[in-house]
Motif scaffolding. Structure first.
Motif, PDB file in Angstrom:
ATOM      1  N   HIS A   1     -16.644 -15.069  -2.138  1.00 16.04           N
ATOM      2  CA  HIS A   1     -15.791 -13.930  -1.843  1.00 16.04           C
ATOM      3  C   HIS A   1     -15.579 -13.016  -3.042  1.00 16.04           C
ATOM      4  CE1 HIS A   1     -12.979 -17.021  -3.316  1.00 16.04           C
ATOM      5  NE2 HIS A   1     -12.660 -16.008  -4.082  1.00 16.04           N
ATOM      6  N   LEU A   2     -16.000 -13.457  -4.230  1.00 13.18           N
ATOM      7  CA  LEU A   2     -15.756 -12.633  -5.411  1.00 13.18           C
ATOM      8  C   LEU A   2     -16.419 -11.271  -5.279  1.00 13.18           C
ATOM      9  CD1 LEU A   2     -15.912 -15.045  -8.431  1.00 13.18           C
ATOM     10  CD2 LEU A   2     -13.975 -13.869  -7.440  1.00 13.18           C
TER      11      LEU A   2
ATOM     12  N   HIS B   1     -15.708 -12.231 -16.913  1.00 18.24           N
ATOM     13  CA  HIS B   1     -15.303 -13.285 -15.984  1.00 18.24           C
ATOM     14  C   HIS B   1     -16.406 -14.345 -15.944  1.00 18.24           C
ATOM     15  CE1 HIS B   1     -13.086 -14.109 -11.939  1.00 18.24           C
ATOM     16  NE2 HIS B   1     -13.231 -15.179 -12.660  1.00 18.24           N
TER      17      HIS B   1
ATOM     18  N   GLU C   1       0.303   4.779  -4.605  1.00 23.04           N
ATOM     19  CA  GLU C   1      -0.464   3.887  -5.455  1.00 23.04           C
ATOM     20  C   GLU C   1      -0.120   2.463  -5.056  1.00 23.04           C
ATOM     21  OE1 GLU C   1       2.461   4.160  -9.308  1.00 23.04           O
ATOM     22  OE2 GLU C   1       1.035   5.748  -8.861  1.00 23.04           O
ATOM     23  N   ASP C   2      -1.080   1.583  -5.040  1.00 22.94           N
ATOM     24  CA  ASP C   2      -0.842   0.220  -4.584  1.00 22.94           C
ATOM     25  C   ASP C   2      -0.154  -0.583  -5.668  1.00 22.94           C
ATOM     26  OD1 ASP C   2      -2.188   1.084  -2.447  1.00 22.94           O
ATOM     27  OD2 ASP C   2      -4.069   0.073  -2.892  1.00 22.94           O
TER      28      ASP C   2
ATOM     29  N   GLU D   1      -8.484  -7.501 -19.777  1.00 23.47           N
ATOM     30  CA  GLU D   1      -8.565  -6.059 -19.871  1.00 23.47           C
ATOM     31  C   GLU D   1      -8.403  -5.459 -18.472  1.00 23.47           C
ATOM     32  OE1 GLU D   1     -10.989  -7.782 -21.624  1.00 23.47           O
ATOM     33  OE2 GLU D   1     -10.335  -7.311 -23.656  1.00 23.47           O
TER      34      GLU D   1
ATOM     35  N   LYS E   1     -14.019  -6.256 -19.038  1.00 23.70           N
ATOM     36  CA  LYS E   1     -13.463  -7.551 -18.641  1.00 23.70           C
ATOM     37  C   LYS E   1     -14.611  -8.535 -18.439  1.00 23.70           C
ATOM     38  CE  LYS E   1     -12.674  -8.316 -14.353  1.00 23.70           C
ATOM     39  NZ  LYS E   1     -12.210  -7.910 -13.035  1.00 23.70           N
TER      40      LYS E   1
ATOM     41  N   ARG F   1       0.849  -1.195   0.000  1.00 18.27           N
ATOM     42  CA  ARG F   1       0.000   0.000   0.000  1.00 18.27           C
ATOM     43  C   ARG F   1       0.878   1.236   0.000  1.00 18.27           C
ATOM     44  NH1 ARG F   1      -5.120  -1.586  -1.173  1.00 18.27           N
ATOM     45  NH2 ARG F   1      -5.780  -3.330   0.115  1.00 18.27           N
TER      46      ARG F   1
ATOM     47  N   PRO G   1     -18.563 -19.285  -5.861  1.00 21.97           N
ATOM     48  CA  PRO G   1     -17.760 -18.757  -4.755  1.00 21.97           C
ATOM     49  C   PRO G   1     -18.340 -17.439  -4.243  1.00 21.97           C
ATOM     50  CG  PRO G   1     -16.592 -18.554  -6.835  1.00 21.97           C
ATOM     51  CD  PRO G   1     -17.806 -19.376  -7.106  1.00 21.97           C
TER      52      PRO G   1
ATOM     53  N   GLN H   1     -13.020 -18.610 -16.562  1.00 21.99           N
ATOM     54  CA  GLN H   1     -12.376 -17.967 -17.702  1.00 21.99           C
ATOM     55  C   GLN H   1     -12.496 -16.472 -17.508  1.00 21.99           C
ATOM     56  OE1 GLN H   1     -14.201 -18.967 -21.495  1.00 21.99           O
ATOM     57  NE2 GLN H   1     -13.753 -16.909 -22.218  1.00 21.99           N
ATOM     58  N   MET H   2     -11.384 -15.764 -17.743  1.00 18.48           N
ATOM     59  CA  MET H   2     -11.430 -14.325 -17.521  1.00 18.48           C
ATOM     60  C   MET H   2     -10.582 -13.620 -18.565  1.00 18.48           C
ATOM     61  SD  MET H   2     -10.564 -12.281 -14.075  1.00 18.48           S
ATOM     62  CE  MET H   2      -8.865 -12.093 -14.471  1.00 18.48           C
ATOM     63  N   THR H   3     -11.094 -12.529 -19.126  1.00 23.05           N
ATOM     64  CA  THR H   3     -10.281 -11.759 -20.066  1.00 23.05           C
ATOM     65  C   THR H   3      -9.419 -10.772 -19.270  1.00 23.05           C
ATOM     66  OG1 THR H   3     -12.042 -10.167 -20.350  1.00 23.05           O
ATOM     67  CG2 THR H   3     -11.937 -11.957 -21.931  1.00 23.05           C
TER      68      THR H   3
ATOM     69  N   GLU I   1     -14.061  -8.284  -3.194  1.00 22.39           N
ATOM     70  CA  GLU I   1     -12.667  -8.366  -3.646  1.00 22.39           C
ATOM     71  C   GLU I   1     -11.842  -7.279  -2.951  1.00 22.39           C
ATOM     72  OE1 GLU I   1      -9.545  -9.724  -5.445  1.00 22.39           O
ATOM     73  OE2 GLU I   1     -11.485 -10.645  -5.864  1.00 22.39           O
ATOM     74  N   GLN I   2     -10.566  -7.609  -2.645  1.00 20.25           N
ATOM     75  CA  GLN I   2      -9.668  -6.598  -2.072  1.00 20.25           C
ATOM     76  C   GLN I   2      -9.495  -5.463  -3.071  1.00 20.25           C
ATOM     77  OE1 GLN I   2      -6.968  -9.797  -1.349  1.00 20.25           O
ATOM     78  NE2 GLN I   2      -6.233  -8.814   0.495  1.00 20.25           N
ATOM     79  N   LYS I   3      -9.759  -4.270  -2.632  1.00 23.93           N
ATOM     80  CA  LYS I   3      -9.672  -3.134  -3.555  1.00 23.93           C
ATOM     81  C   LYS I   3      -8.252  -2.596  -3.613  1.00 23.93           C
ATOM     82  CE  LYS I   3     -13.715  -2.053  -5.390  1.00 23.93           C
ATOM     83  NZ  LYS I   3     -13.964  -3.472  -5.632  1.00 23.93           N
ATOM     84  N   LEU I   4      -7.764  -2.339  -4.825  1.00 23.36           N
ATOM     85  CA  LEU I   4      -6.425  -1.780  -4.997  1.00 23.36           C
ATOM     86  C   LEU I   4      -6.521  -0.423  -5.663  1.00 23.36           C
ATOM     87  CD1 LEU I   4      -5.400  -4.746  -4.498  1.00 23.36           C
ATOM     88  CD2 LEU I   4      -3.631  -4.209  -6.132  1.00 23.36           C
ATOM     89  N   LYS I   5      -5.697   0.486  -5.159  1.00 21.97           N
ATOM     90  CA  LYS I   5      -5.651   1.808  -5.769  1.00 21.97           C
ATOM     91  C   LYS I   5      -4.454   1.796  -6.705  1.00 21.97           C
ATOM     92  CE  LYS I   5      -4.578   4.891  -2.937  1.00 21.97           C
ATOM     93  NZ  LYS I   5      -3.607   5.362  -2.279  1.00 21.97           N
ATOM     94  N   LEU I   6      -4.711   1.767  -8.005  1.00 18.24           N
ATOM     95  CA  LEU I   6      -3.599   1.552  -8.925  1.00 18.24           C
ATOM     96  C   LEU I   6      -3.123   2.840  -9.566  1.00 18.24           C
ATOM     97  CD1 LEU I   6      -4.713  -1.812 -10.430  1.00 18.24           C
ATOM     98  CD2 LEU I   6      -2.803  -1.394  -8.923  1.00 18.24           C
ATOM     99  N   ASN I   7      -1.979   2.711 -10.211  1.00 14.29           N
ATOM    100  CA  ASN I   7      -1.305   3.803 -10.902  1.00 14.29           C
ATOM    101  C   ASN I   7      -2.272   4.670 -11.705  1.00 14.29           C
ATOM    102  OD1 ASN I   7       0.358   5.310 -12.390  1.00 14.29           O
ATOM    103  ND2 ASN I   7       1.673   3.619 -13.027  1.00 14.29           N
TER     104      ASN I   7
ATOM    105  N   GLU J   1     -10.311 -16.246  -9.376  1.00 11.42           N
ATOM    106  CA  GLU J   1     -10.751 -16.979  -8.187  1.00 11.42           C
ATOM    107  C   GLU J   1      -9.577 -17.688  -7.502  1.00 11.42           C
ATOM    108  OE1 GLU J   1     -13.246 -17.932  -6.480  1.00 11.42           O
ATOM    109  OE2 GLU J   1     -13.190 -20.080  -6.126  1.00 11.42           O
TER     110      GLU J   1
END
Ligand SMILES: C[S@@+](CC[C@H](N)C(=O)[O-])C[C@H]1O[C@@H](n2cnc3c(N)ncnc32)[C@H](O)[C@@H]1O
Lengths: 236, 220
Positions: free
Chosen positions: B148-149, B135, A17-18, A214, B133, A14, B146, A210-212, B152-158, A67
């Protein structure tokens, strides 16, 4: 501040930015110029390496919220299409000193870099062979828990199936990254992914998700599944 | 001595402060050593002018100078025959130097283009510019899904700020290099053109080389 990710062996750093990180198996060493992050933990220092989702499809899949990657500390992984070992080095961080990564790469040029990475990371076993001929390296590879494949070849599913029949334990898992344009550049990506999933079902490989990828990659998908699943219990 | 050198190897390399981006139009940031050079140059010129002025003031109109005999009048201009400096390079050598320059520029241009392409790949476009995206979870029964989907753990990205800034700078540099490369190419072709059968279509400008049109020639 570093906290563990839902997938064991993977961490989140953390900050402003993470970033996705893995614990560096060889502190002080970097593989492809990635950033290092040091954390003081009551007296002892732990070093992490940043994992760039733009350079690794596995990292992109994790950030996308897959998952399970079926790679955890102590696991044995067969990695097909290792290239120069960028992603392989992170997988080696995840499985740790108790685990093993068999990294198969076919090109000698990338193989040279891969061997250099493996010199420092003793849990990587580099294999410079064509993954289409698993019998050539069957003396080197034992039974594995997971196969990861990123060979970008039209007959990718067949390659994975061949290796699964030889090395993957029953109810073991496979993780396949599919680049639609490598398989059929004229068909729609969706259709390509669907046909690949169908091919898997013919090989005792049961897809689970299955996951794309993007926004990190265009027209790429990751398929995760189980090999020789246990027969279903009818009474339940 | 060698001990000191070994210590130096571990030092952080000294990095110079650059011109802040909002003052970029003023050119490179001037340092003390740059100022020194500029000041010395300025004072030298001042001294020269002063000396010339003094000479002019103290000039004796009756004095003889050798230039008075060497000088000729040529179309109303004073003219002195001086020996031309000897040519020290053959045409081939000159051409080789030119191509070396061109190769260097093209090499740099290529590197810069590759960097731009790499950076462009790193920019996350707007979420709606991208197909979303997808899934898919394959399950036999609905209740196997499932849980927990959802959390989801949140990320603060670039947020790409620095990447975008670098990309802008590099694209600007690519443009400059492309212009230089083009100009060099055209100039070289013109200097090698023996036919002189060309007309100028567009003059060279800041961003591109000149454009010439040659008479169509039949190849044998
Ligand atoms: C897309 S790259 C893999 C990148 C890598 N997974 C990473 O993320 O760093 C695909 C690699 O698979 C290798 N490859 C292609 N066909 C192969 C085969 N039949 N056997 C082994 N490796 C193969 C290629 O040489 C190439 O380096």
């Amino acid at each position: 501040m570093v906290e563990p990710h839902r997938h064991s062996g993977v961490f989140i750093a953390r900050g402003k930015e993470d970033a996705l990180v893995t614990k560096n198996l060889v502190p002080g060493d970097t593989v492809y110029g990635e950033k290092k992050i040091e954390v003081e933990n009551d007296g002892s220092k732990i070093e992490y390496r940043a994992w760039n989702p733009f350079r690794s499809k596995l990292a992109a899949a994790i950030l996308g919220g897959i998952e399970s990657i079926h790679m955890k500390p102590g696991a044995k992984v067969l990695y097909l299409g290792a290239a120069s070992g960028t992603t392989v080095s992170h997988v080696s961080d995840i499985v740790g000193p108790e685990g093993l990564v068999y990294a198969v790469e076919f090109s000698h040029r990338s193989g040279r870099d891969l061997i250099n990475v493996a010199k420092k990371r003793t849990n990587i076993i580099p294999i410079i062979e064509d993954a289409r001929h698993p019998h050539k390296y069957r003396m080197l590879v034992g039974m594995v828990d997971t196969i990861f494949a990123d060979v970008a070849q039209p007959d990718q599913v067949r390659i994975v199936a061949l290796n699964a029949h030889n090395f993957l334990k029953n109810t073991g898992h496979f993780v396949i990254s599919i680049k639609a344009s490598c398989i059929d550049s004229t068909a729609k990506p969706e259709a390509v992914f669907a046909s690949e999933v169908k091919k898997m079902q013919g090989e005792k490989m049961k897809p689970q998700e299955q996951m794309t990828l993007e926004p990190y990659e265009r027209d790429h998908a990751v398929v995760v599944g189980i090999y020789r699943p246990p027969p279903k219990n009818k009474n339940k | 001595m060698s001990f000191i050198k070994a210590q130096k190897a571990r030092q952080k390399p000294h990095r110079e402060r650059a011109q802040p981006s909002e003052r970029e139009s003023l050119g490179l940031l001037e340092k003390k050593k740059d100022y020194k050079k500029r000041a010395i140059n300025y004072h030298n010129k001042e001294k020269k002018l002063k000396a010339l002025r003094k000479k002019a003031q103290e000039k004796n109109p009756d004095e003889f100078y050798f230039k008075m005999v060497h000088k000729k009048l040529n179309d109303g201009l004073h003219w002195i025959d001086v020996e031309r400096p000897e040519d020290t390079m053959t045409g081939a050598q000159k051409a080789l130097l030119e191509t070396q320059d061109m190769n260097y520029i093209n090499w740099k241009l290529n590197i810069e283009k590759q960097k731009v392409a790499k950076l462009q790949k790193q920019i996350i476009p707007d979420a709606n510019a991208f197909p979303k995206k997808k899934h898919i979870i394959f399950v036999d029964k609905e209740k196997d899904k499932p849980k927990h989907l959802i959390n989801e753990q949140k990320l603060k990205l670039n947020d790409n700020e620095s990447v975008k800034r670098e990309l802008m700078k590099r694209t600007r540099r690519v443009k400059e290099l492309e212009a230089v490369s083009e100009k060099m190419f055209v100039r070289r072709i013109v200097s090698q053109d023996k036919t002189n059968d060309r007309t100028l279509v567009k003059k060279e400008d800041m961003s591109s080389g000149a454009i010439y049109k040659w008479k169509p020639m039949r190849k044998r």
